[in-house]
Scaffold this motif. Structure first.
Motif, PDB file in Angstrom:
ATOM      1  N   PRO A 144       0.807  -1.218   0.000  1.00  0.00           N
ATOM      2  CA  PRO A 144       0.000   0.000   0.000  1.00  0.00           C
ATOM      3  C   PRO A 144       0.844   1.274   0.000  1.00  0.00           C
ATOM      4  CG  PRO A 144      -0.054  -1.066   2.151  1.00  0.00           C
ATOM      5  CD  PRO A 144       0.718  -1.968   1.262  1.00  0.00           C
ATOM      6  N   LEU A 145       0.359   2.282  -0.719  1.00  0.00           N
ATOM      7  CA  LEU A 145       1.041   3.575  -0.702  1.00  0.00           C
ATOM      8  C   LEU A 145       0.754   4.275   0.628  1.00  0.00           C
ATOM      9  CD1 LEU A 145       1.129   3.079  -3.878  1.00  0.00           C
ATOM     10  CD2 LEU A 145       1.293   5.571  -3.973  1.00  0.00           C
ATOM     11  N   ARG A 146       1.744   5.054   1.077  1.00  0.00           N
ATOM     12  CA  ARG A 146       1.629   5.679   2.387  1.00  0.00           C
ATOM     13  C   ARG A 146       0.483   6.684   2.451  1.00  0.00           C
ATOM     14  NH1 ARG A 146       6.722   8.926   4.511  1.00  0.00           N
ATOM     15  NH2 ARG A 146       6.163  10.227   2.751  1.00  0.00           N
ATOM     16  N   ASP A 147       0.423   7.521   1.398  1.00  0.00           N
ATOM     17  CA  ASP A 147      -0.470   8.667   1.525  1.00  0.00           C
ATOM     18  C   ASP A 147      -1.812   8.525   0.830  1.00  0.00           C
ATOM     19  OD1 ASP A 147       0.889   8.560  -0.755  1.00  0.00           O
ATOM     20  OD2 ASP A 147       1.858  10.515  -0.576  1.00  0.00           O
ATOM     21  N   CYS A 148      -2.136   7.346   0.356  1.00  0.00           N
ATOM     22  CA  CYS A 148      -3.479   7.180  -0.200  1.00  0.00           C
ATOM     23  C   CYS A 148      -3.898   5.722  -0.105  1.00  0.00           C
ATOM     24  CB  CYS A 148      -3.540   7.672  -1.636  1.00  0.00           C
ATOM     25  SG  CYS A 148      -2.551   6.681  -2.754  1.00  0.00           S
ATOM     26  N   SER A 149      -5.025   5.424  -0.585  1.00  0.00           N
ATOM     27  CA  SER A 149      -5.534   4.071  -0.432  1.00  0.00           C
ATOM     28  C   SER A 149      -5.076   3.143  -1.552  1.00  0.00           C
ATOM     29  CB  SER A 149      -7.063   4.124  -0.412  1.00  0.00           C
ATOM     30  OG  SER A 149      -7.497   4.699  -1.617  1.00  0.00           O
ATOM     31  N   LYS A 150      -4.331   3.728  -2.495  1.00  0.00           N
ATOM     32  CA  LYS A 150      -3.849   2.890  -3.600  1.00  0.00           C
ATOM     33  C   LYS A 150      -2.728   1.955  -3.148  1.00  0.00           C
ATOM     34  CE  LYS A 150      -4.976   5.739  -7.598  1.00  0.00           C
ATOM     35  NZ  LYS A 150      -4.382   6.818  -8.391  1.00  0.00           N
ATOM     36  N   TYR A 151      -2.439   1.031  -4.027  1.00  0.00           N
ATOM     37  CA  TYR A 151      -1.334   0.115  -3.697  1.00  0.00           C
ATOM     38  C   TYR A 151      -0.639  -0.310  -4.996  1.00  0.00           C
ATOM     39  CZ  TYR A 151      -5.211  -2.954  -4.865  1.00  0.00           C
ATOM     40  OH  TYR A 151      -6.275  -3.543  -5.486  1.00  0.00           O
ATOM     41  N   ILE A 152       0.523  -0.845  -4.840  1.00  0.00           N
ATOM     42  CA  ILE A 152       1.240  -1.402  -5.996  1.00  0.00           C
ATOM     43  C   ILE A 152       1.404  -2.892  -5.719  1.00  0.00           C
ATOM     44  CG2 ILE A 152       3.551  -0.916  -5.015  1.00  0.00           C
ATOM     45  CD1 ILE A 152       4.421  -0.218  -7.923  1.00  0.00           C
ATOM     46  N   ILE A 153       1.224  -3.698  -6.768  1.00  0.00           N
ATOM     47  CA  ILE A 153       1.330  -5.147  -6.555  1.00  0.00           C
ATOM     48  C   ILE A 153       2.669  -5.657  -7.086  1.00  0.00           C
ATOM     49  CG2 ILE A 153       0.338  -7.406  -7.105  1.00  0.00           C
ATOM     50  CD1 ILE A 153      -2.358  -5.996  -7.438  1.00  0.00           C
ATOM     51  N   VAL A 154       3.359  -6.412  -6.262  1.00  0.00           N
ATOM     52  CA  VAL A 154       4.616  -7.020  -6.724  1.00  0.00           C
ATOM     53  C   VAL A 154       4.416  -8.536  -6.798  1.00  0.00           C
ATOM     54  CG1 VAL A 154       6.012  -5.230  -5.649  1.00  0.00           C
ATOM     55  CG2 VAL A 154       5.567  -7.342  -4.411  1.00  0.00           C
ATOM     56  N   ALA A 155       5.198  -9.170  -7.667  1.00  0.00           N
ATOM     57  CA  ALA A 155       5.160 -10.628  -7.756  1.00  0.00           C
ATOM     58  C   ALA A 155       6.490 -11.152  -7.244  1.00  0.00           C
ATOM     59  CB  ALA A 155       4.946 -11.052  -9.195  1.00  0.00           C
ATOM     60  N   THR A 156       6.434 -12.200  -6.434  1.00  0.00           N
ATOM     61  CA  THR A 156       7.696 -12.723  -5.890  1.00  0.00           C
ATOM     62  C   THR A 156       7.645 -14.231  -5.679  1.00  0.00           C
ATOM     63  OG1 THR A 156       9.301 -12.541  -4.095  1.00  0.00           O
ATOM     64  CG2 THR A 156       6.977 -12.338  -3.489  1.00  0.00           C
ATOM     65  N   THR A 157       8.811 -14.846  -5.713  1.00  0.00           N
ATOM     66  CA  THR A 157       8.921 -16.265  -5.378  1.00  0.00           C
ATOM     67  C   THR A 157       9.464 -16.417  -3.962  1.00  0.00           C
ATOM     68  OG1 THR A 157      11.132 -16.316  -6.335  1.00  0.00           O
ATOM     69  CG2 THR A 157       9.331 -17.044  -7.737  1.00  0.00           C
ATOM     70  N   ARG A 158       9.834 -15.291  -3.384  1.00  0.00           N
ATOM     71  CA  ARG A 158      10.431 -15.352  -2.040  1.00  0.00           C
ATOM     72  C   ARG A 158       9.684 -14.456  -1.059  1.00  0.00           C
ATOM     73  NH1 ARG A 158      15.879 -16.738  -1.592  1.00  0.00           N
ATOM     74  NH2 ARG A 158      15.206 -16.973   0.559  1.00  0.00           N
ATOM     75  N   PRO A 159       8.461 -14.786  -0.701  1.00  0.00           N
ATOM     76  CA  PRO A 159       7.699 -13.899   0.198  1.00  0.00           C
ATOM     77  C   PRO A 159       8.398 -13.685   1.538  1.00  0.00           C
ATOM     78  CG  PRO A 159       6.587 -16.014  -0.096  1.00  0.00           C
ATOM     79  CD  PRO A 159       7.688 -15.973  -1.085  1.00  0.00           C
ATOM     80  N   GLU A 160       9.158 -14.668   2.001  1.00  0.00           N
ATOM     81  CA  GLU A 160       9.791 -14.531   3.316  1.00  0.00           C
ATOM     82  C   GLU A 160      10.825 -13.412   3.356  1.00  0.00           C
ATOM     83  OE1 GLU A 160      10.107 -16.975   1.267  1.00  0.00           O
ATOM     84  OE2 GLU A 160      12.193 -17.585   1.030  1.00  0.00           O
ATOM     85  N   THR A 161      11.285 -12.998   2.179  1.00  0.00           N
ATOM     86  CA  THR A 161      12.291 -11.937   2.207  1.00  0.00           C
ATOM     87  C   THR A 161      11.662 -10.550   2.215  1.00  0.00           C
ATOM     88  OG1 THR A 161      12.509 -11.884  -0.201  1.00  0.00           O
ATOM     89  CG2 THR A 161      14.006 -13.338   0.986  1.00  0.00           C
ATOM     90  N   ILE A 162      10.333 -10.494   2.220  1.00  0.00           N
ATOM     91  CA  ILE A 162       9.639  -9.209   2.322  1.00  0.00           C
ATOM     92  C   ILE A 162      10.217  -8.380   3.457  1.00  0.00           C
ATOM     93  CG2 ILE A 162       7.519  -8.259   3.351  1.00  0.00           C
ATOM     94  CD1 ILE A 162       5.912  -9.735   1.444  1.00  0.00           C
ATOM     95  N   LEU A 163      10.522  -9.082   4.538  1.00  0.00           N
ATOM     96  CA  LEU A 163      10.980  -8.389   5.736  1.00  0.00           C
ATOM     97  C   LEU A 163      12.322  -7.701   5.506  1.00  0.00           C
ATOM     98  CD1 LEU A 163       9.959 -11.308   8.099  1.00  0.00           C
ATOM     99  CD2 LEU A 163       8.653  -9.234   7.589  1.00  0.00           C
ATOM    100  N   GLY A 164      12.988  -8.074   4.435  1.00  0.00           N
ATOM    101  CA  GLY A 164      14.272  -7.433   4.144  1.00  0.00           C
ATOM    102  C   GLY A 164      14.185  -6.491   2.959  1.00  0.00           C
ATOM    103  N   ASP A 165      12.982  -6.241   2.491  1.00  0.00           N
ATOM    104  CA  ASP A 165      12.829  -5.337   1.348  1.00  0.00           C
ATOM    105  C   ASP A 165      13.236  -3.916   1.732  1.00  0.00           C
ATOM    106  OD1 ASP A 165      11.855  -7.412  -0.050  1.00  0.00           O
ATOM    107  OD2 ASP A 165       9.821  -6.618  -0.327  1.00  0.00           O
ATOM    108  N   THR A 166      13.916  -3.252   0.802  1.00  0.00           N
ATOM    109  CA  THR A 166      14.218  -1.851   1.072  1.00  0.00           C
ATOM    110  C   THR A 166      13.771  -0.957  -0.075  1.00  0.00           C
ATOM    111  OG1 THR A 166      16.477  -2.245   0.312  1.00  0.00           O
ATOM    112  CG2 THR A 166      16.099  -2.297   2.680  1.00  0.00           C
ATOM    113  N   ALA A 167      13.067  -1.523  -1.038  1.00  0.00           N
ATOM    114  CA  ALA A 167      12.483  -0.712  -2.104  1.00  0.00           C
ATOM    115  C   ALA A 167      11.550  -1.561  -2.945  1.00  0.00           C
ATOM    116  CB  ALA A 167      13.571  -0.133  -3.008  1.00  0.00           C
TER     117      ALA A 167
END
Length: 883
Positions: free
Chosen positions: A202-225
């Motif tokens: 989700p975007l910080r300042d509105c209700s919109k969001y961007i969707i990403v596709a990944t094979t490694r959901p567990e690394t979300i916690l290490g995302d920096t962009a």
RNA sequence: GGGCAGUUAGCUCAGCUGGAAGAGCAUUUCCCUUACAAGGAAGAGGUCGCAGGUUCAAAUCCUGCACUGCCCACCA
């Protein structure tokens, strides 16, 4: 001599002989041309498999051939400590006892490794001996022996002092099972079924969001962009905006990067610089923070307590579940992608940040590329050059350190204080522990705990085998370096070949070898790679026992087209054994018949047609075979020899020689035997690189124990005088007649015991002489009791007709002939001849053909036409005669 | 995605500087002929992956395609 070639006894004899006589030892000698090779050091864990057998057989063939050509040949044997592979084997043994290496501790474990090496390290060497390899055993080297270890230290220190080796925290390939970092080429990729998860950010300042596709959901916690392609209109407005990371609410930026593929997934990618190579690159370009969430044990770190300490698999499950529960998961697709596996244990490879030693390879790889491009290193087959160069051009720094115990400890020392804590002083690389720190004058040091990649010592092999570590300018090194050719399979071109070249250029200022001969991989009869797990391994030792070593060698040689993988099955060894037996028996025949004739003729003045013919044929074969050996077309060489010996020497020459061997005139017998022996000996030389045991055995019998087949002078190898005189053409005439009569006999079912009278009507003057002079050949090989020549012989009753090579031949078959059969046969013949007439006529009528084709070509066609016409005419006459 | 090989007889492969389709194994017939039955003589078995093109002539050279295998790749 026994009727069947007994490989076992004979091999054992010569194996010992070559080693005891140091047949293959070499010393530097400025008066002789050196020819150097070194064996790819075999892993001490290993026993000989078919791949090794092929590799060393090819090398042995080359070395033995060059020895025949009087080079000062040297082939250096050696073994490799094998790093991770070997450590894993011993660890497995410990595991069976319910222990781990940690139970023993580093010193005890290494002791165990050493002990194990002494026990099993020589099996592979014994097998090389069994194969008959012409190695200089006095030079046996091991990658971890003293001289080689010195070379490793020396090389490391030089590179370190040059600033090419550096330590840094980088993204590396980590095998958590082996608990070590690996270099990029030590990772093997395999397709695996998995999922592609689509996740809302989700975007910080509105209700919109961007969707990403990944094979490694567990690394979300290490995302920096989150990254999108700069040209992607869909997201252009979002670049620079902030999104909130699901589950943890951490805020990250949407950035743009050219590597993002608009068409993949949603065109938006989560960026985890700490755990993905591509993301790491993106991170560097965009100055992203690196958050590590997986440690070297494969456990989650730096994450909310809920996930802390979970394994990757557990974390993935939990996170997907949580994403789903909180509505962030959009969808899950099935997806197949390739996953990195450890090349030693097949465990999954993790990309993670780790502090390691790296080698900057930029300059070195550039030099290696130059050497390939200007021909200082050539590939056989050439097609390997391109991938090799491409690889070097895209080479990244080499991660040198391994967190295992078995290997060369990195010769870097850290200055420490009294409590053992590292000081800020710069670490130094040196042979031994430094006595005093040049920086703080401290006297306490600890050595780096890691060991070097096993391929580091392998890369130094071409120099280290000549004691470069001890003395960079010693005589052997000057004389034998660089080697002439490296023979290897294509699986280690990058791991090994390319690195030797780089190190050779770096330290010796010269390539380590000029030729790289790449052979294929041995596969089973279904085209599958041989592996223990598939259970399709054919053990060379078993083959040697069952069919003989020469048979194994010949079968491998014959299948070894450069660069091409080969399928090999039991039948090929059987065929090769039969060939060995053929050599044995032909030789036996000659030896038995030579017993009562005393000394052989050394200087024969009168040659028969067959003698000239076999000598010319041999010369042609020898020159082809030699060219094949020179250009590493070993398969072709093997086939040439086989064909010459079996179909020309045995089937024709030996058979023809029998007329004279049975002769009452001892001089006649002696003369033909002298030629038989002469050609046999030369053939033995020619085949000796491939089949050294049988060649040596027969050679020694023929020479009454004089010298080895491998060390005779080259002169006798080329002594053959070309008989010229068109003997090949003349023999063709006779062979044609003989074969055609044999065909007729076979078709008419005439027993070989029956000798037939024949009438030869001469149709072609030019061939009259050859046939008349050598009518005994026809008599002998076609079982003809008598031949009467004439010009206008009419067909006798009860005869069969053969038209061949300018003769109309009537075979008197009283009581044996079946008129209907004969008619049918002639009708078939005439149909074939008619086809030939129309084919050739058409060609000759073609004005373009006449205009463009060469004169000799036209002549050939004309000849074929006239022969066919004549044949038709004669057969027609006969048919009329038969009514 | 890129690159490299391969596709010829039932099987394994030669032939590929273009001029009548080859070998070994398997198979059929005859033969234990004093070197060899682990052998000898003979036979059967191929529109040379597909489609175009160049040429008087293509398994062979060129182009495209298909399939197989291998290697490389930044397959989120």
């Amino acid at each position: 001599m026994e009727k069947v070639y007994n490989s076992k006894e004979i091999e054992e004899k010569w194996r010992k002989y070559w080693i005891e006589n140091k047949t293959f030892s070499a010393k530097s000698d400025g008066n002789k041309r050196p020819f150097t090779m070194f064996i790819p050091p075999a892993n001490i864990t290993g026993s000989l498999h078919m791949g090794h057998a092929l590799n060393v057989t090819l090398q042995d063939i080359i070395i033995r051939f060059k020895k025949l050509k009087r080079y000062n040949t040297l082939w250096v044997p050696g073994t490799d400590h094998g790093g991770i592979a070997t450590q894993n084997v011993v660890e497995k043994l410990l595991k069976k006892e319910g222990r781990t290496k940690y139970d023993l501790g580093r010193d005890k474990f290494l002791e165990k490794m050493q002990q194990w090496k002494t026990e099993t390290g020589s099996t592979i060497l014994d097998q090389l001996k069994k194969l008959g390899c012409g190695l200089d055993w006095d030079r046996l080297a091991f990658t971890m022996d003293e001289s080689r270890s010195k070379a490793v230290k020396k090389a490391f220190i030089k590179l370190f002092d040059k600033g090419l080796i550096y330590r840094g925290k980088r993204l590396v390939n980590w095998c958590s099972r082996c608990a070590t970092a690996l270099s990029d080429i030590e990772v093997e990729y395999e397709d695996e079924k998995s999922n592609l998860w689509y996740i809302k950010y989700p975007l910080r300042d509105c209700s919109k969001y961007i969707i990403v596709a990944t094979t490694r959901p567990e690394t979300i916690l290490g995302d920096t962009a989150v990254a999108v392609n700069p040209d992607d209109n869909r997201y252009a407005k979002l670049i620079g905006k902030i999104v909130k990371l699901p589950l943890v609410d951490r805020e990250i930026k949407i950035i743009s990067d050219y590597v993002v593929d608009k068409s993949f997934g949603t065109g938006a990618v989560k960026v985890t610089p700490a755990h993905d190579a591509v993301d790491n690159e993106i991170g560097k370009r965009s100055n992203l923070e690196t958050i590590e969430v997986i440690d070297i044990g494969g456990r989650m770190i730096n994450v909310p307590s809920k996930y802390l300490g979970l394994s990757i698999e557990e974390a993935r499950k939990q996170i997907v579940k949580d994403l789903e529960a909180s509505g962030f998961l959009v969808k899950t697709e099935d997806y197949v992608h390739s996953v990195g596996k450890c090349y030693r244990c097949s465990a999954k490879i993790e990309s993670l940040m780790s502090e390691q030693w790296f080698l900057n390879v930029r300059k070195m790889s550039k030099k290696a590329v130059e050497a390939a491009n200007d021909g200082r290193t050539s590939f056989y087959p050439q097609s390997w050059k391109k991938p090799y160069v491409l690889w070097l051009e895209n080479l990244k720094d080499w991660c040198l350190s391994r967190q295992i115990w078995w290997g060369h400890k990195i010769p870097v020392y850290y200055c420490v204080d009294e409590k053992g804590k590292r000081t800020d002083c710069k670490p130094v690389a040196s042979f031994d522990r430094p006595s005093v720190c040049s920086c703080c004058k401290g006297r306490n040091f600890v050595q780096d705990e890691d060991v070097l990649d096993t391929w580091f010592s392998s890369a130094l092999w071409p120099m280290s085998i000549f004691d470069w570590g001890e003395d960079e300018n010693n005589e052997d090194l000057r004389y034998f370096y660089p080697a002439s050719v490296l023979a290897t399979g294509h699986e280690i071109i990058y791991l090994w070949v390319a690195r030797m070249v780089q190190f050779g250029l770096e330290f010796m200022k010269d390539v380590p070898y000029s030729d790289v001969f790449i052979h294929g991989i041995v596969k089973d009869k279904n085209g599958k790679k041989m592996s223990k797990s598939l259970g399709n391994v054919v053990n060379p030792g078993d083959i040697m026992d069952k069919y003989g070593t020469d048979a194994l060698r010949f079968a491998l040689a014959q299948a070894a087209a450069p660069g091409r993988d080969m399928q090999i099955s039991e039948e090929s060894f059987l065929a090769a054994r039969n060939f060995a037996n053929k050599i044995w028996n032909a030789s036996r025949f000659i030896i038995i018949n030579s017993q009562d004739i005393g000394e052989l003729d050394k200087n024969i003045q009168t040659f028969e047609l067959a003698d000239e013919w076999i000598i010319v044929e041999f010369a042609a074969t020898a020159s082809k075979v030699k060219a094949d050996y020179e250009s590493y077309n070993i398969d072709s060489a093997a086939r040439e020899i086989y064909d010459f010996f079996w179909t020309k020497y045995c089937d024709w020459y030996v058979e023809l020689s029998k007329i004279r061997i049975m002769s009452a005139d001892l001089n006649v017998k002696k003369r033909v035997l002298s030629i038989l022996v002469y050609v046999l000996k030369l053939t033995l030389q020619l085949v000796s690189p491939v089949m050294p045991f049988i060649a040596e055995e027969i050679w020694q019998i023929l020479n009454k124990g004089e010298k080895s087949v491998g060390i005779i002078s080259e002169s006798s190898f080329t002594e053959i005088k070309d008989g010229n005189s068109g003997s090949v053409e003349k023999m063709k005439v006779l062979q044609d007649i003989i074969v055609k009569i044999r065909i007729l006999r076979s078709e008419m079912n005439i027993s070989p015991a029956v000798w037939i009278e024949a009438l030869f009507n001469i149709l072609n003057e030019r061939k009259e002489k050859v046939v008349k002079e050598n009518e005994s050949y026809i008599k002998q090989l076609a079982k003809i009791s008598s031949i009467r020549f004439g010009r206008n012989i009419t067909r006798p009753k009860n005869s069969a007709l053969v038209v061949a090579s300018g003769f109309e031949i009537f075979l008197l078959l009283e009581g044996l002939i079946d008129i209907d059969k004969e008619k049918a046969r002639l009708a078939k013949e005439i149909a074939l001849a008619k086809q030939e007439v129309s084919r050739t006529t058409l060609r000759l009528q073609n004005e373009y053909f006449i205009k463009r084709a060469g004169e000799s070509e036209i002549e050939k066609i004309k000849l074929r036409l006239s022969e066919a016409k004549l044949k038709i005419e004669k057969i027609n006459e006969s048919l009329k005669f038969l009514g």
